[in-house]
Motif scaffolding. Structure first.
Motif, PDB file in Angstrom:
ATOM      1  N   UNK A 218       0.821  -1.199   0.000  1.00  6.81           N
ATOM      2  CA  UNK A 218       0.000   0.000   0.000  1.00  6.81           C
ATOM      3  C   UNK A 218       0.858   1.254   0.000  1.00  6.81           C
ATOM      4  N   UNK A 219       0.228   2.416   0.113  1.00  4.29           N
ATOM      5  CA  UNK A 219       0.999   3.656   0.012  1.00  4.29           C
ATOM      6  C   UNK A 219       1.656   4.064   1.320  1.00  4.29           C
ATOM      7  N   UNK A 220       1.374   3.323   2.421  1.00  4.40           N
ATOM      8  CA  UNK A 220       2.024   3.628   3.693  1.00  4.40           C
ATOM      9  C   UNK A 220       3.046   2.549   4.075  1.00  4.40           C
ATOM     10  N   UNK A 221       3.189   1.563   3.238  1.00  2.00           N
ATOM     11  CA  UNK A 221       4.160   0.491   3.460  1.00  2.00           C
ATOM     12  C   UNK A 221       3.937  -0.137   4.836  1.00  2.00           C
ATOM     13  N   UNK A 222       4.958  -0.613   5.511  1.00  2.00           N
ATOM     14  CA  UNK A 222       4.767  -1.281   6.799  1.00  2.00           C
ATOM     15  C   UNK A 222       4.940  -0.287   7.942  1.00  2.00           C
ATOM     16  N   UNK A 223       4.488  -0.641   9.142  1.00  2.00           N
ATOM     17  CA  UNK A 223       4.709   0.257  10.284  1.00  2.00           C
ATOM     18  C   UNK A 223       6.194   0.476  10.591  1.00  2.00           C
ATOM     19  N   UNK A 224       7.009  -0.526  10.325  1.00  2.78           N
ATOM     20  CA  UNK A 224       8.445  -0.429  10.612  1.00  2.78           C
ATOM     21  C   UNK A 224       9.168  -1.477   9.761  1.00  2.78           C
ATOM     22  N   UNK A 225      10.466  -1.532   9.874  1.00  4.68           N
ATOM     23  CA  UNK A 225      11.247  -2.502   9.102  1.00  4.68           C
ATOM     24  C   UNK A 225      10.812  -3.925   9.427  1.00  4.68           C
ATOM     25  N   UNK A 226      11.117  -4.852   8.503  1.00  9.67           N
ATOM     26  CA  UNK A 226      10.618  -6.217   8.584  1.00  9.67           C
ATOM     27  C   UNK A 226      11.734  -7.150   8.133  1.00  9.67           C
ATOM     28  N   UNK A 227      12.135  -8.066   9.002  1.00  7.58           N
ATOM     29  CA  UNK A 227      13.324  -8.876   8.742  1.00  7.58           C
ATOM     30  C   UNK A 227      12.979 -10.363   8.685  1.00  7.58           C
ATOM     31  N   UNK A 228      13.590 -11.034   7.709  1.00  5.00           N
ATOM     32  CA  UNK A 228      13.342 -12.453   7.467  1.00  5.00           C
ATOM     33  C   UNK A 228      14.673 -13.191   7.421  1.00  5.00           C
ATOM     34  N   UNK A 229      14.712 -14.375   8.018  1.00  4.38           N
ATOM     35  CA  UNK A 229      15.883 -15.234   7.959  1.00  4.38           C
ATOM     36  C   UNK A 229      15.468 -16.661   7.635  1.00  4.38           C
ATOM     37  N   UNK A 230      16.341 -17.390   6.947  1.00  2.00           N
ATOM     38  CA  UNK A 230      16.066 -18.774   6.553  1.00  2.00           C
ATOM     39  C   UNK A 230      17.285 -19.629   6.893  1.00  2.00           C
ATOM     40  N   UNK A 231      17.052 -20.793   7.488  1.00  2.00           N
ATOM     41  CA  UNK A 231      18.171 -21.681   7.795  1.00  2.00           C
ATOM     42  C   UNK A 231      17.718 -23.128   7.776  1.00  2.00           C
ATOM     43  N   UNK A 232      18.616 -24.020   8.145  1.00  2.00           N
ATOM     44  CA  UNK A 232      18.317 -25.449   8.227  1.00  2.00           C
ATOM     45  C   UNK A 232      18.361 -25.860   9.698  1.00  2.00           C
ATOM     46  N   UNK A 233      17.733 -26.964  10.044  1.00  2.00           N
ATOM     47  CA  UNK A 233      17.779 -27.405  11.439  1.00  2.00           C
ATOM     48  C   UNK A 233      19.219 -27.543  11.933  1.00  2.00           C
ATOM     49  N   UNK A 234      19.456 -27.020  13.118  1.00  2.00           N
ATOM     50  CA  UNK A 234      20.767 -27.149  13.748  1.00  2.00           C
ATOM     51  C   UNK A 234      21.736 -26.030  13.457  1.00  2.00           C
ATOM     52  N   UNK A 235      21.493 -25.204  12.435  1.00  2.00           N
ATOM     53  CA  UNK A 235      22.440 -24.166  12.027  1.00  2.00           C
ATOM     54  C   UNK A 235      21.911 -22.783  12.410  1.00  2.00           C
ATOM     55  N   UNK A 236      22.433 -22.240  13.486  1.00  2.00           N
ATOM     56  CA  UNK A 236      22.020 -20.897  13.912  1.00  2.00           C
ATOM     57  C   UNK A 236      23.151 -19.897  13.712  1.00  2.00           C
ATOM     58  N   UNK A 237      23.789 -19.958  12.569  1.00  2.00           N
ATOM     59  CA  UNK A 237      24.858 -19.016  12.261  1.00  2.00           C
ATOM     60  C   UNK A 237      24.330 -17.621  11.958  1.00  2.00           C
ATOM     61  N   UNK A 238      23.013 -17.461  11.831  1.00  2.00           N
ATOM     62  CA  UNK A 238      22.449 -16.179  11.421  1.00  2.00           C
ATOM     63  C   UNK A 238      21.593 -15.508  12.487  1.00  2.00           C
ATOM     64  N   UNK A 239      21.599 -15.999  13.735  1.00  2.00           N
ATOM     65  CA  UNK A 239      20.732 -15.402  14.757  1.00  2.00           C
ATOM     66  C   UNK A 239      19.275 -15.482  14.321  1.00  2.00           C
ATOM     67  N   UNK A 240      18.796 -16.676  14.036  1.00  2.00           N
ATOM     68  CA  UNK A 240      17.464 -16.849  13.473  1.00  2.00           C
ATOM     69  C   UNK A 240      16.367 -16.273  14.372  1.00  2.00           C
TER      70      UNK A 240
END
Length: 642
Positions: A273-295
């Motif tokens: 929409x024309x107001x976008x989101x209320x604030x930034x929005x972050x997504x992360x993807x990983x595999x089971x057991x691997x938390x190298x990205x601060x999921x």
């Protein structure tokens, strides 16, 4: 009144009333937006539904008015870029963020006028950086920037020191080579992260692939980017990641309307929409057991779930993570994500759209400090938030699938990819790619890219991974590292290897004190204390930021220093060494000069009372702030060693 940890926190959510109502078999008025006509079609909801009472009409906040009046991120930036001024207006600066840039000035230079300059951040889904793009960034930073590059904590490069007059040249060059700065900043989906390990196994490949799917699904669609930076022309090359996921029919899935209010009556931005989101929005993807990205720090965390045939079956989802907070404002806090459930792969794009729509329509647009989705999840609770998402989704979210425990690995050093090739993780202190004396990292990277045409992956810990290396080149590459003053990973202090910091001073306008420039000395000083106390073998995950906004994710660390004044820091303790819980605030206003006398008693208690194989973060979490403070009150400096 809501309970957050051991605190009672009063939360003011004026844009979303907290009346929860189970509706009957069918209802067409559930989840009415502040604009009841925004969706164009009646939205049917089933017995899955929950109603959030429609908020009362009120005056929009200034930033919401600015977004709405910007003609989809064009006004007033377009006109401001044409002026002779070396800066842009405050309103244009806010819109410029969506284009990937922040206006900054060197806070250490006194007098007026300020030397305004611009930081530019790339969009690099999954952290990938093709060799041609690195060559371009290297050239642009030398010609139009301050001569260095900085790897961020969200797996992308940013460039500092760009002048207003050359900003268009830099951005146009990046767009025309098939990259982008769109969505690197602003109230939209940010750079999508994933585990940086480029293993040839199917699960890791799916994590990388779907990171690009989500990045493309949630890209802003406004023509403002090409209108402003390319004079309305199409980029010479399409974004490189979009071609790799073309078979997912992402554009078709983006605009698919299930009649439940996900798609807005906005032909330019059907999701935002024309107001976008209320604030930034972050997504992360990983595999089971691997938390190298601060999921757990993401608004949405996705974990690949494979079936017995080694095929992608679906994803576990977690929601509501986020780091940002404000000092002395208890209604703001860091939060680790909650487990939402499991979704089959064929439903993933629609479910992800449903989560985004839930935040878009019910996130707090009145109080910006409480606008992240973590506060919506916290206020509703994950079960009610799940019901909210399901009302958009139209299906039940299945129970969370059991997976192996997460571990932390930075993937530094040499690794076998599993396809006959190698990858190498190169540690970069605080992400700064530069040449300084005998340390010639920037020159080294360019040489490797030119000689071997290697692709890079930026890691979530501000370091760099080279992938697809021919094993016969390993010895030569090691020699090139040594020739440029880069030491082998085995010689890097484990404290430095685990550490992260934000840039802070002199360019960040929010910094209250030093971070990147001070972190190396803190590593040395803490190492000295560990040596003196005979616990050199301990590895402690340490992070530092110059303000409480949390860009280096300090609130997940075992030990964190968060700037709360000039040359003073809050100390946070008790984060998990595998990054699955938040730390707690232990001490405020620690003066820089008092680092050693502050850390010694905490480490002494750790020596005396830790359990076998217990990590520092696990110990301080178990012991708690009260017990540690009591121990410190009676401790005599120099009285304890291992």
């Amino acid at each position: 009144l809501f309970i957050h940890g051991s605190r009672e926190t009063k939360m003011k959510f004026t844009s979303t009333a907290l009346l929860l109502v189970t509706v009957g078999p069918w209802c067409t008025e559930a989840f009415t937006n502040s604009n009841p006509n925004a969706f164009g079609v009646p939205r049917q909801t089933s017995s899955l539904s929950m109603v959030l009472e429609k908020p009362k009409e009120k005056t929009l906040s200034k930033i919401e008015v600015l977004k709405s009046n910007s003609e989809h991120l064009t006004i007033p930036l377009l006109e401001q870029l044409k002026t002779e001024e070396i800066s842009v207006s405050k309103d244009a600066m806010q819109i410029l963020k969506y284009h990937g840039s922040y206006m900054q000035s060197d806070r250490e230079k006194r007098g007026k006028p300020k030397d305004f300059q611009f930081m530019l951040r790339l969009k690099q889904p999954a952290g990938e950086l093709p060799p041609d793009l690195y060559r371009l960034l290297d050239d642009l930073s030398n010609k139009h920037g301050q001569g260095d590059l900085r790897a961020t904590t969200r797996q992308c490069f940013q460039m500092h020191g760009i002048l207003k007059g050359t900003l268009k040249t830099v951005i146009a060059s990046i767009m025309n080579i098939g990259s982008s700065t769109v969505g690197a900043c602003g109230d939209v989906s940010r750079n999508v992260m994933t585990t940086p390990a480029p293993f040839a196994s199917a699960d890791y490949k799916y994590a990388i692939e779907w990171s690009k799917v989500f990045a493309h699904l949630f890209r802003p669609m406004t023509p403002a980017f090409s209108d402003i930076w390319l004079d309305g022309e199409k980029a010479a090359t399409v974004e490189y990641w979009s071609t790799e996921v073309k078979h997912h029919n992402i554009d078709e899935n983006m605009i698919h309307d299930n009649g439940r209010g996900i798609i807005l009556a906005d032909s330019t931005e059907p999701l935002y929409g024309d107001r976008y989101l209320p604030r930034k929005f972050k997504i992360g993807v990983t595999v089971p057991g691997d938390n190298s990205l601060d999921i757990y720090t993401n608004d949405i965390g996705c974990i690949v779930i494979m079936n017995d045939k080694n095929e992608l079956e679906g994803f576990n989802l977690m929601v509501g993570g986020g780091m940002g907070r404000t000092h002395n404002k208890e209604s703001t806090f860091a939060r680790a994500a909650d487990h939402l459930g499991y979704v089959p792969k064929e439903d993933m794009m629609e479910c992800m759209k449903s989560i985004l729509a839930s935040q878009r329509d019910h996130g707090n647009r009145d109080v910006r400090a409480n606008a992240r989705m973590k506060y919506l999840v916290h206020t509703l609770g994950v079960d009610n938030f799940r019901t909210l998402v399901e009302s958009y989704f139209g299906k039940k979210i299945q129970p969370w699938r059991e997976i192996i425990d997460f571990k932390y690995n930075d993937w530094m050093g040499w690794w076998d990819q599993g396809d006959g090739k190698l990858f190498y993780g190169l540690h970069v202190d605080n992400g700064r790619v530069k040449d300084e004396g005998d340390f010639r990292l920037k020159t080294c990277l360019r040489l490797l890219v030119d000689k071997y045409n290697l692709s890079m992956i930026l890691s979530p810990t501000q370091s760099i991974i080279f992938r697809d290396i021919d094993p016969k080149d390993k010895e030569d590459i090691d020699a090139i590292f040594l020739d440029h003053g880069l030491i082998p990973i085995e010689q890097v202090d484990p404290l430095a290897r685990l550490a992260m910091s934000c840039p802070a001073l002199p360019l960040c306008g929010l910094a209250q004190t030093e971070a990147e420039r001070r972190m190396p000395s803190y590593i040395e000083r803490i190492r000295s204390v560990l040596t003196k106390m005979n616990i050199d073998g301990e590895e402690i995950l340490i992070r530092m930021t110059g303000c409480p906004n949390g860009c280096a994710r300090p609130y997940m660390a075992e030990l964190a220093f968060v700037g709360d004044g000039m040359n003073t820091y809050q100390i946070w303790l008790g984060g998990s060494p595998v990054l699955t819980r938040t730390a707690y605030p232990f001490l405020s206003k620690m003066k820089d000069k008092n680092l050693e006398i502050t850390m010694e008693p905490i480490l002494a208690m750790f020596i005396e009372q830790k359990q076998e194989f217990e990590a520092f973060g696990d110990f301080t979490h178990r012991a708690g702030a009260v017990a540690i403070t009591k121990y410190m009150d009676t401790y005599e400096l120099g009285s304890v060693t291992a």
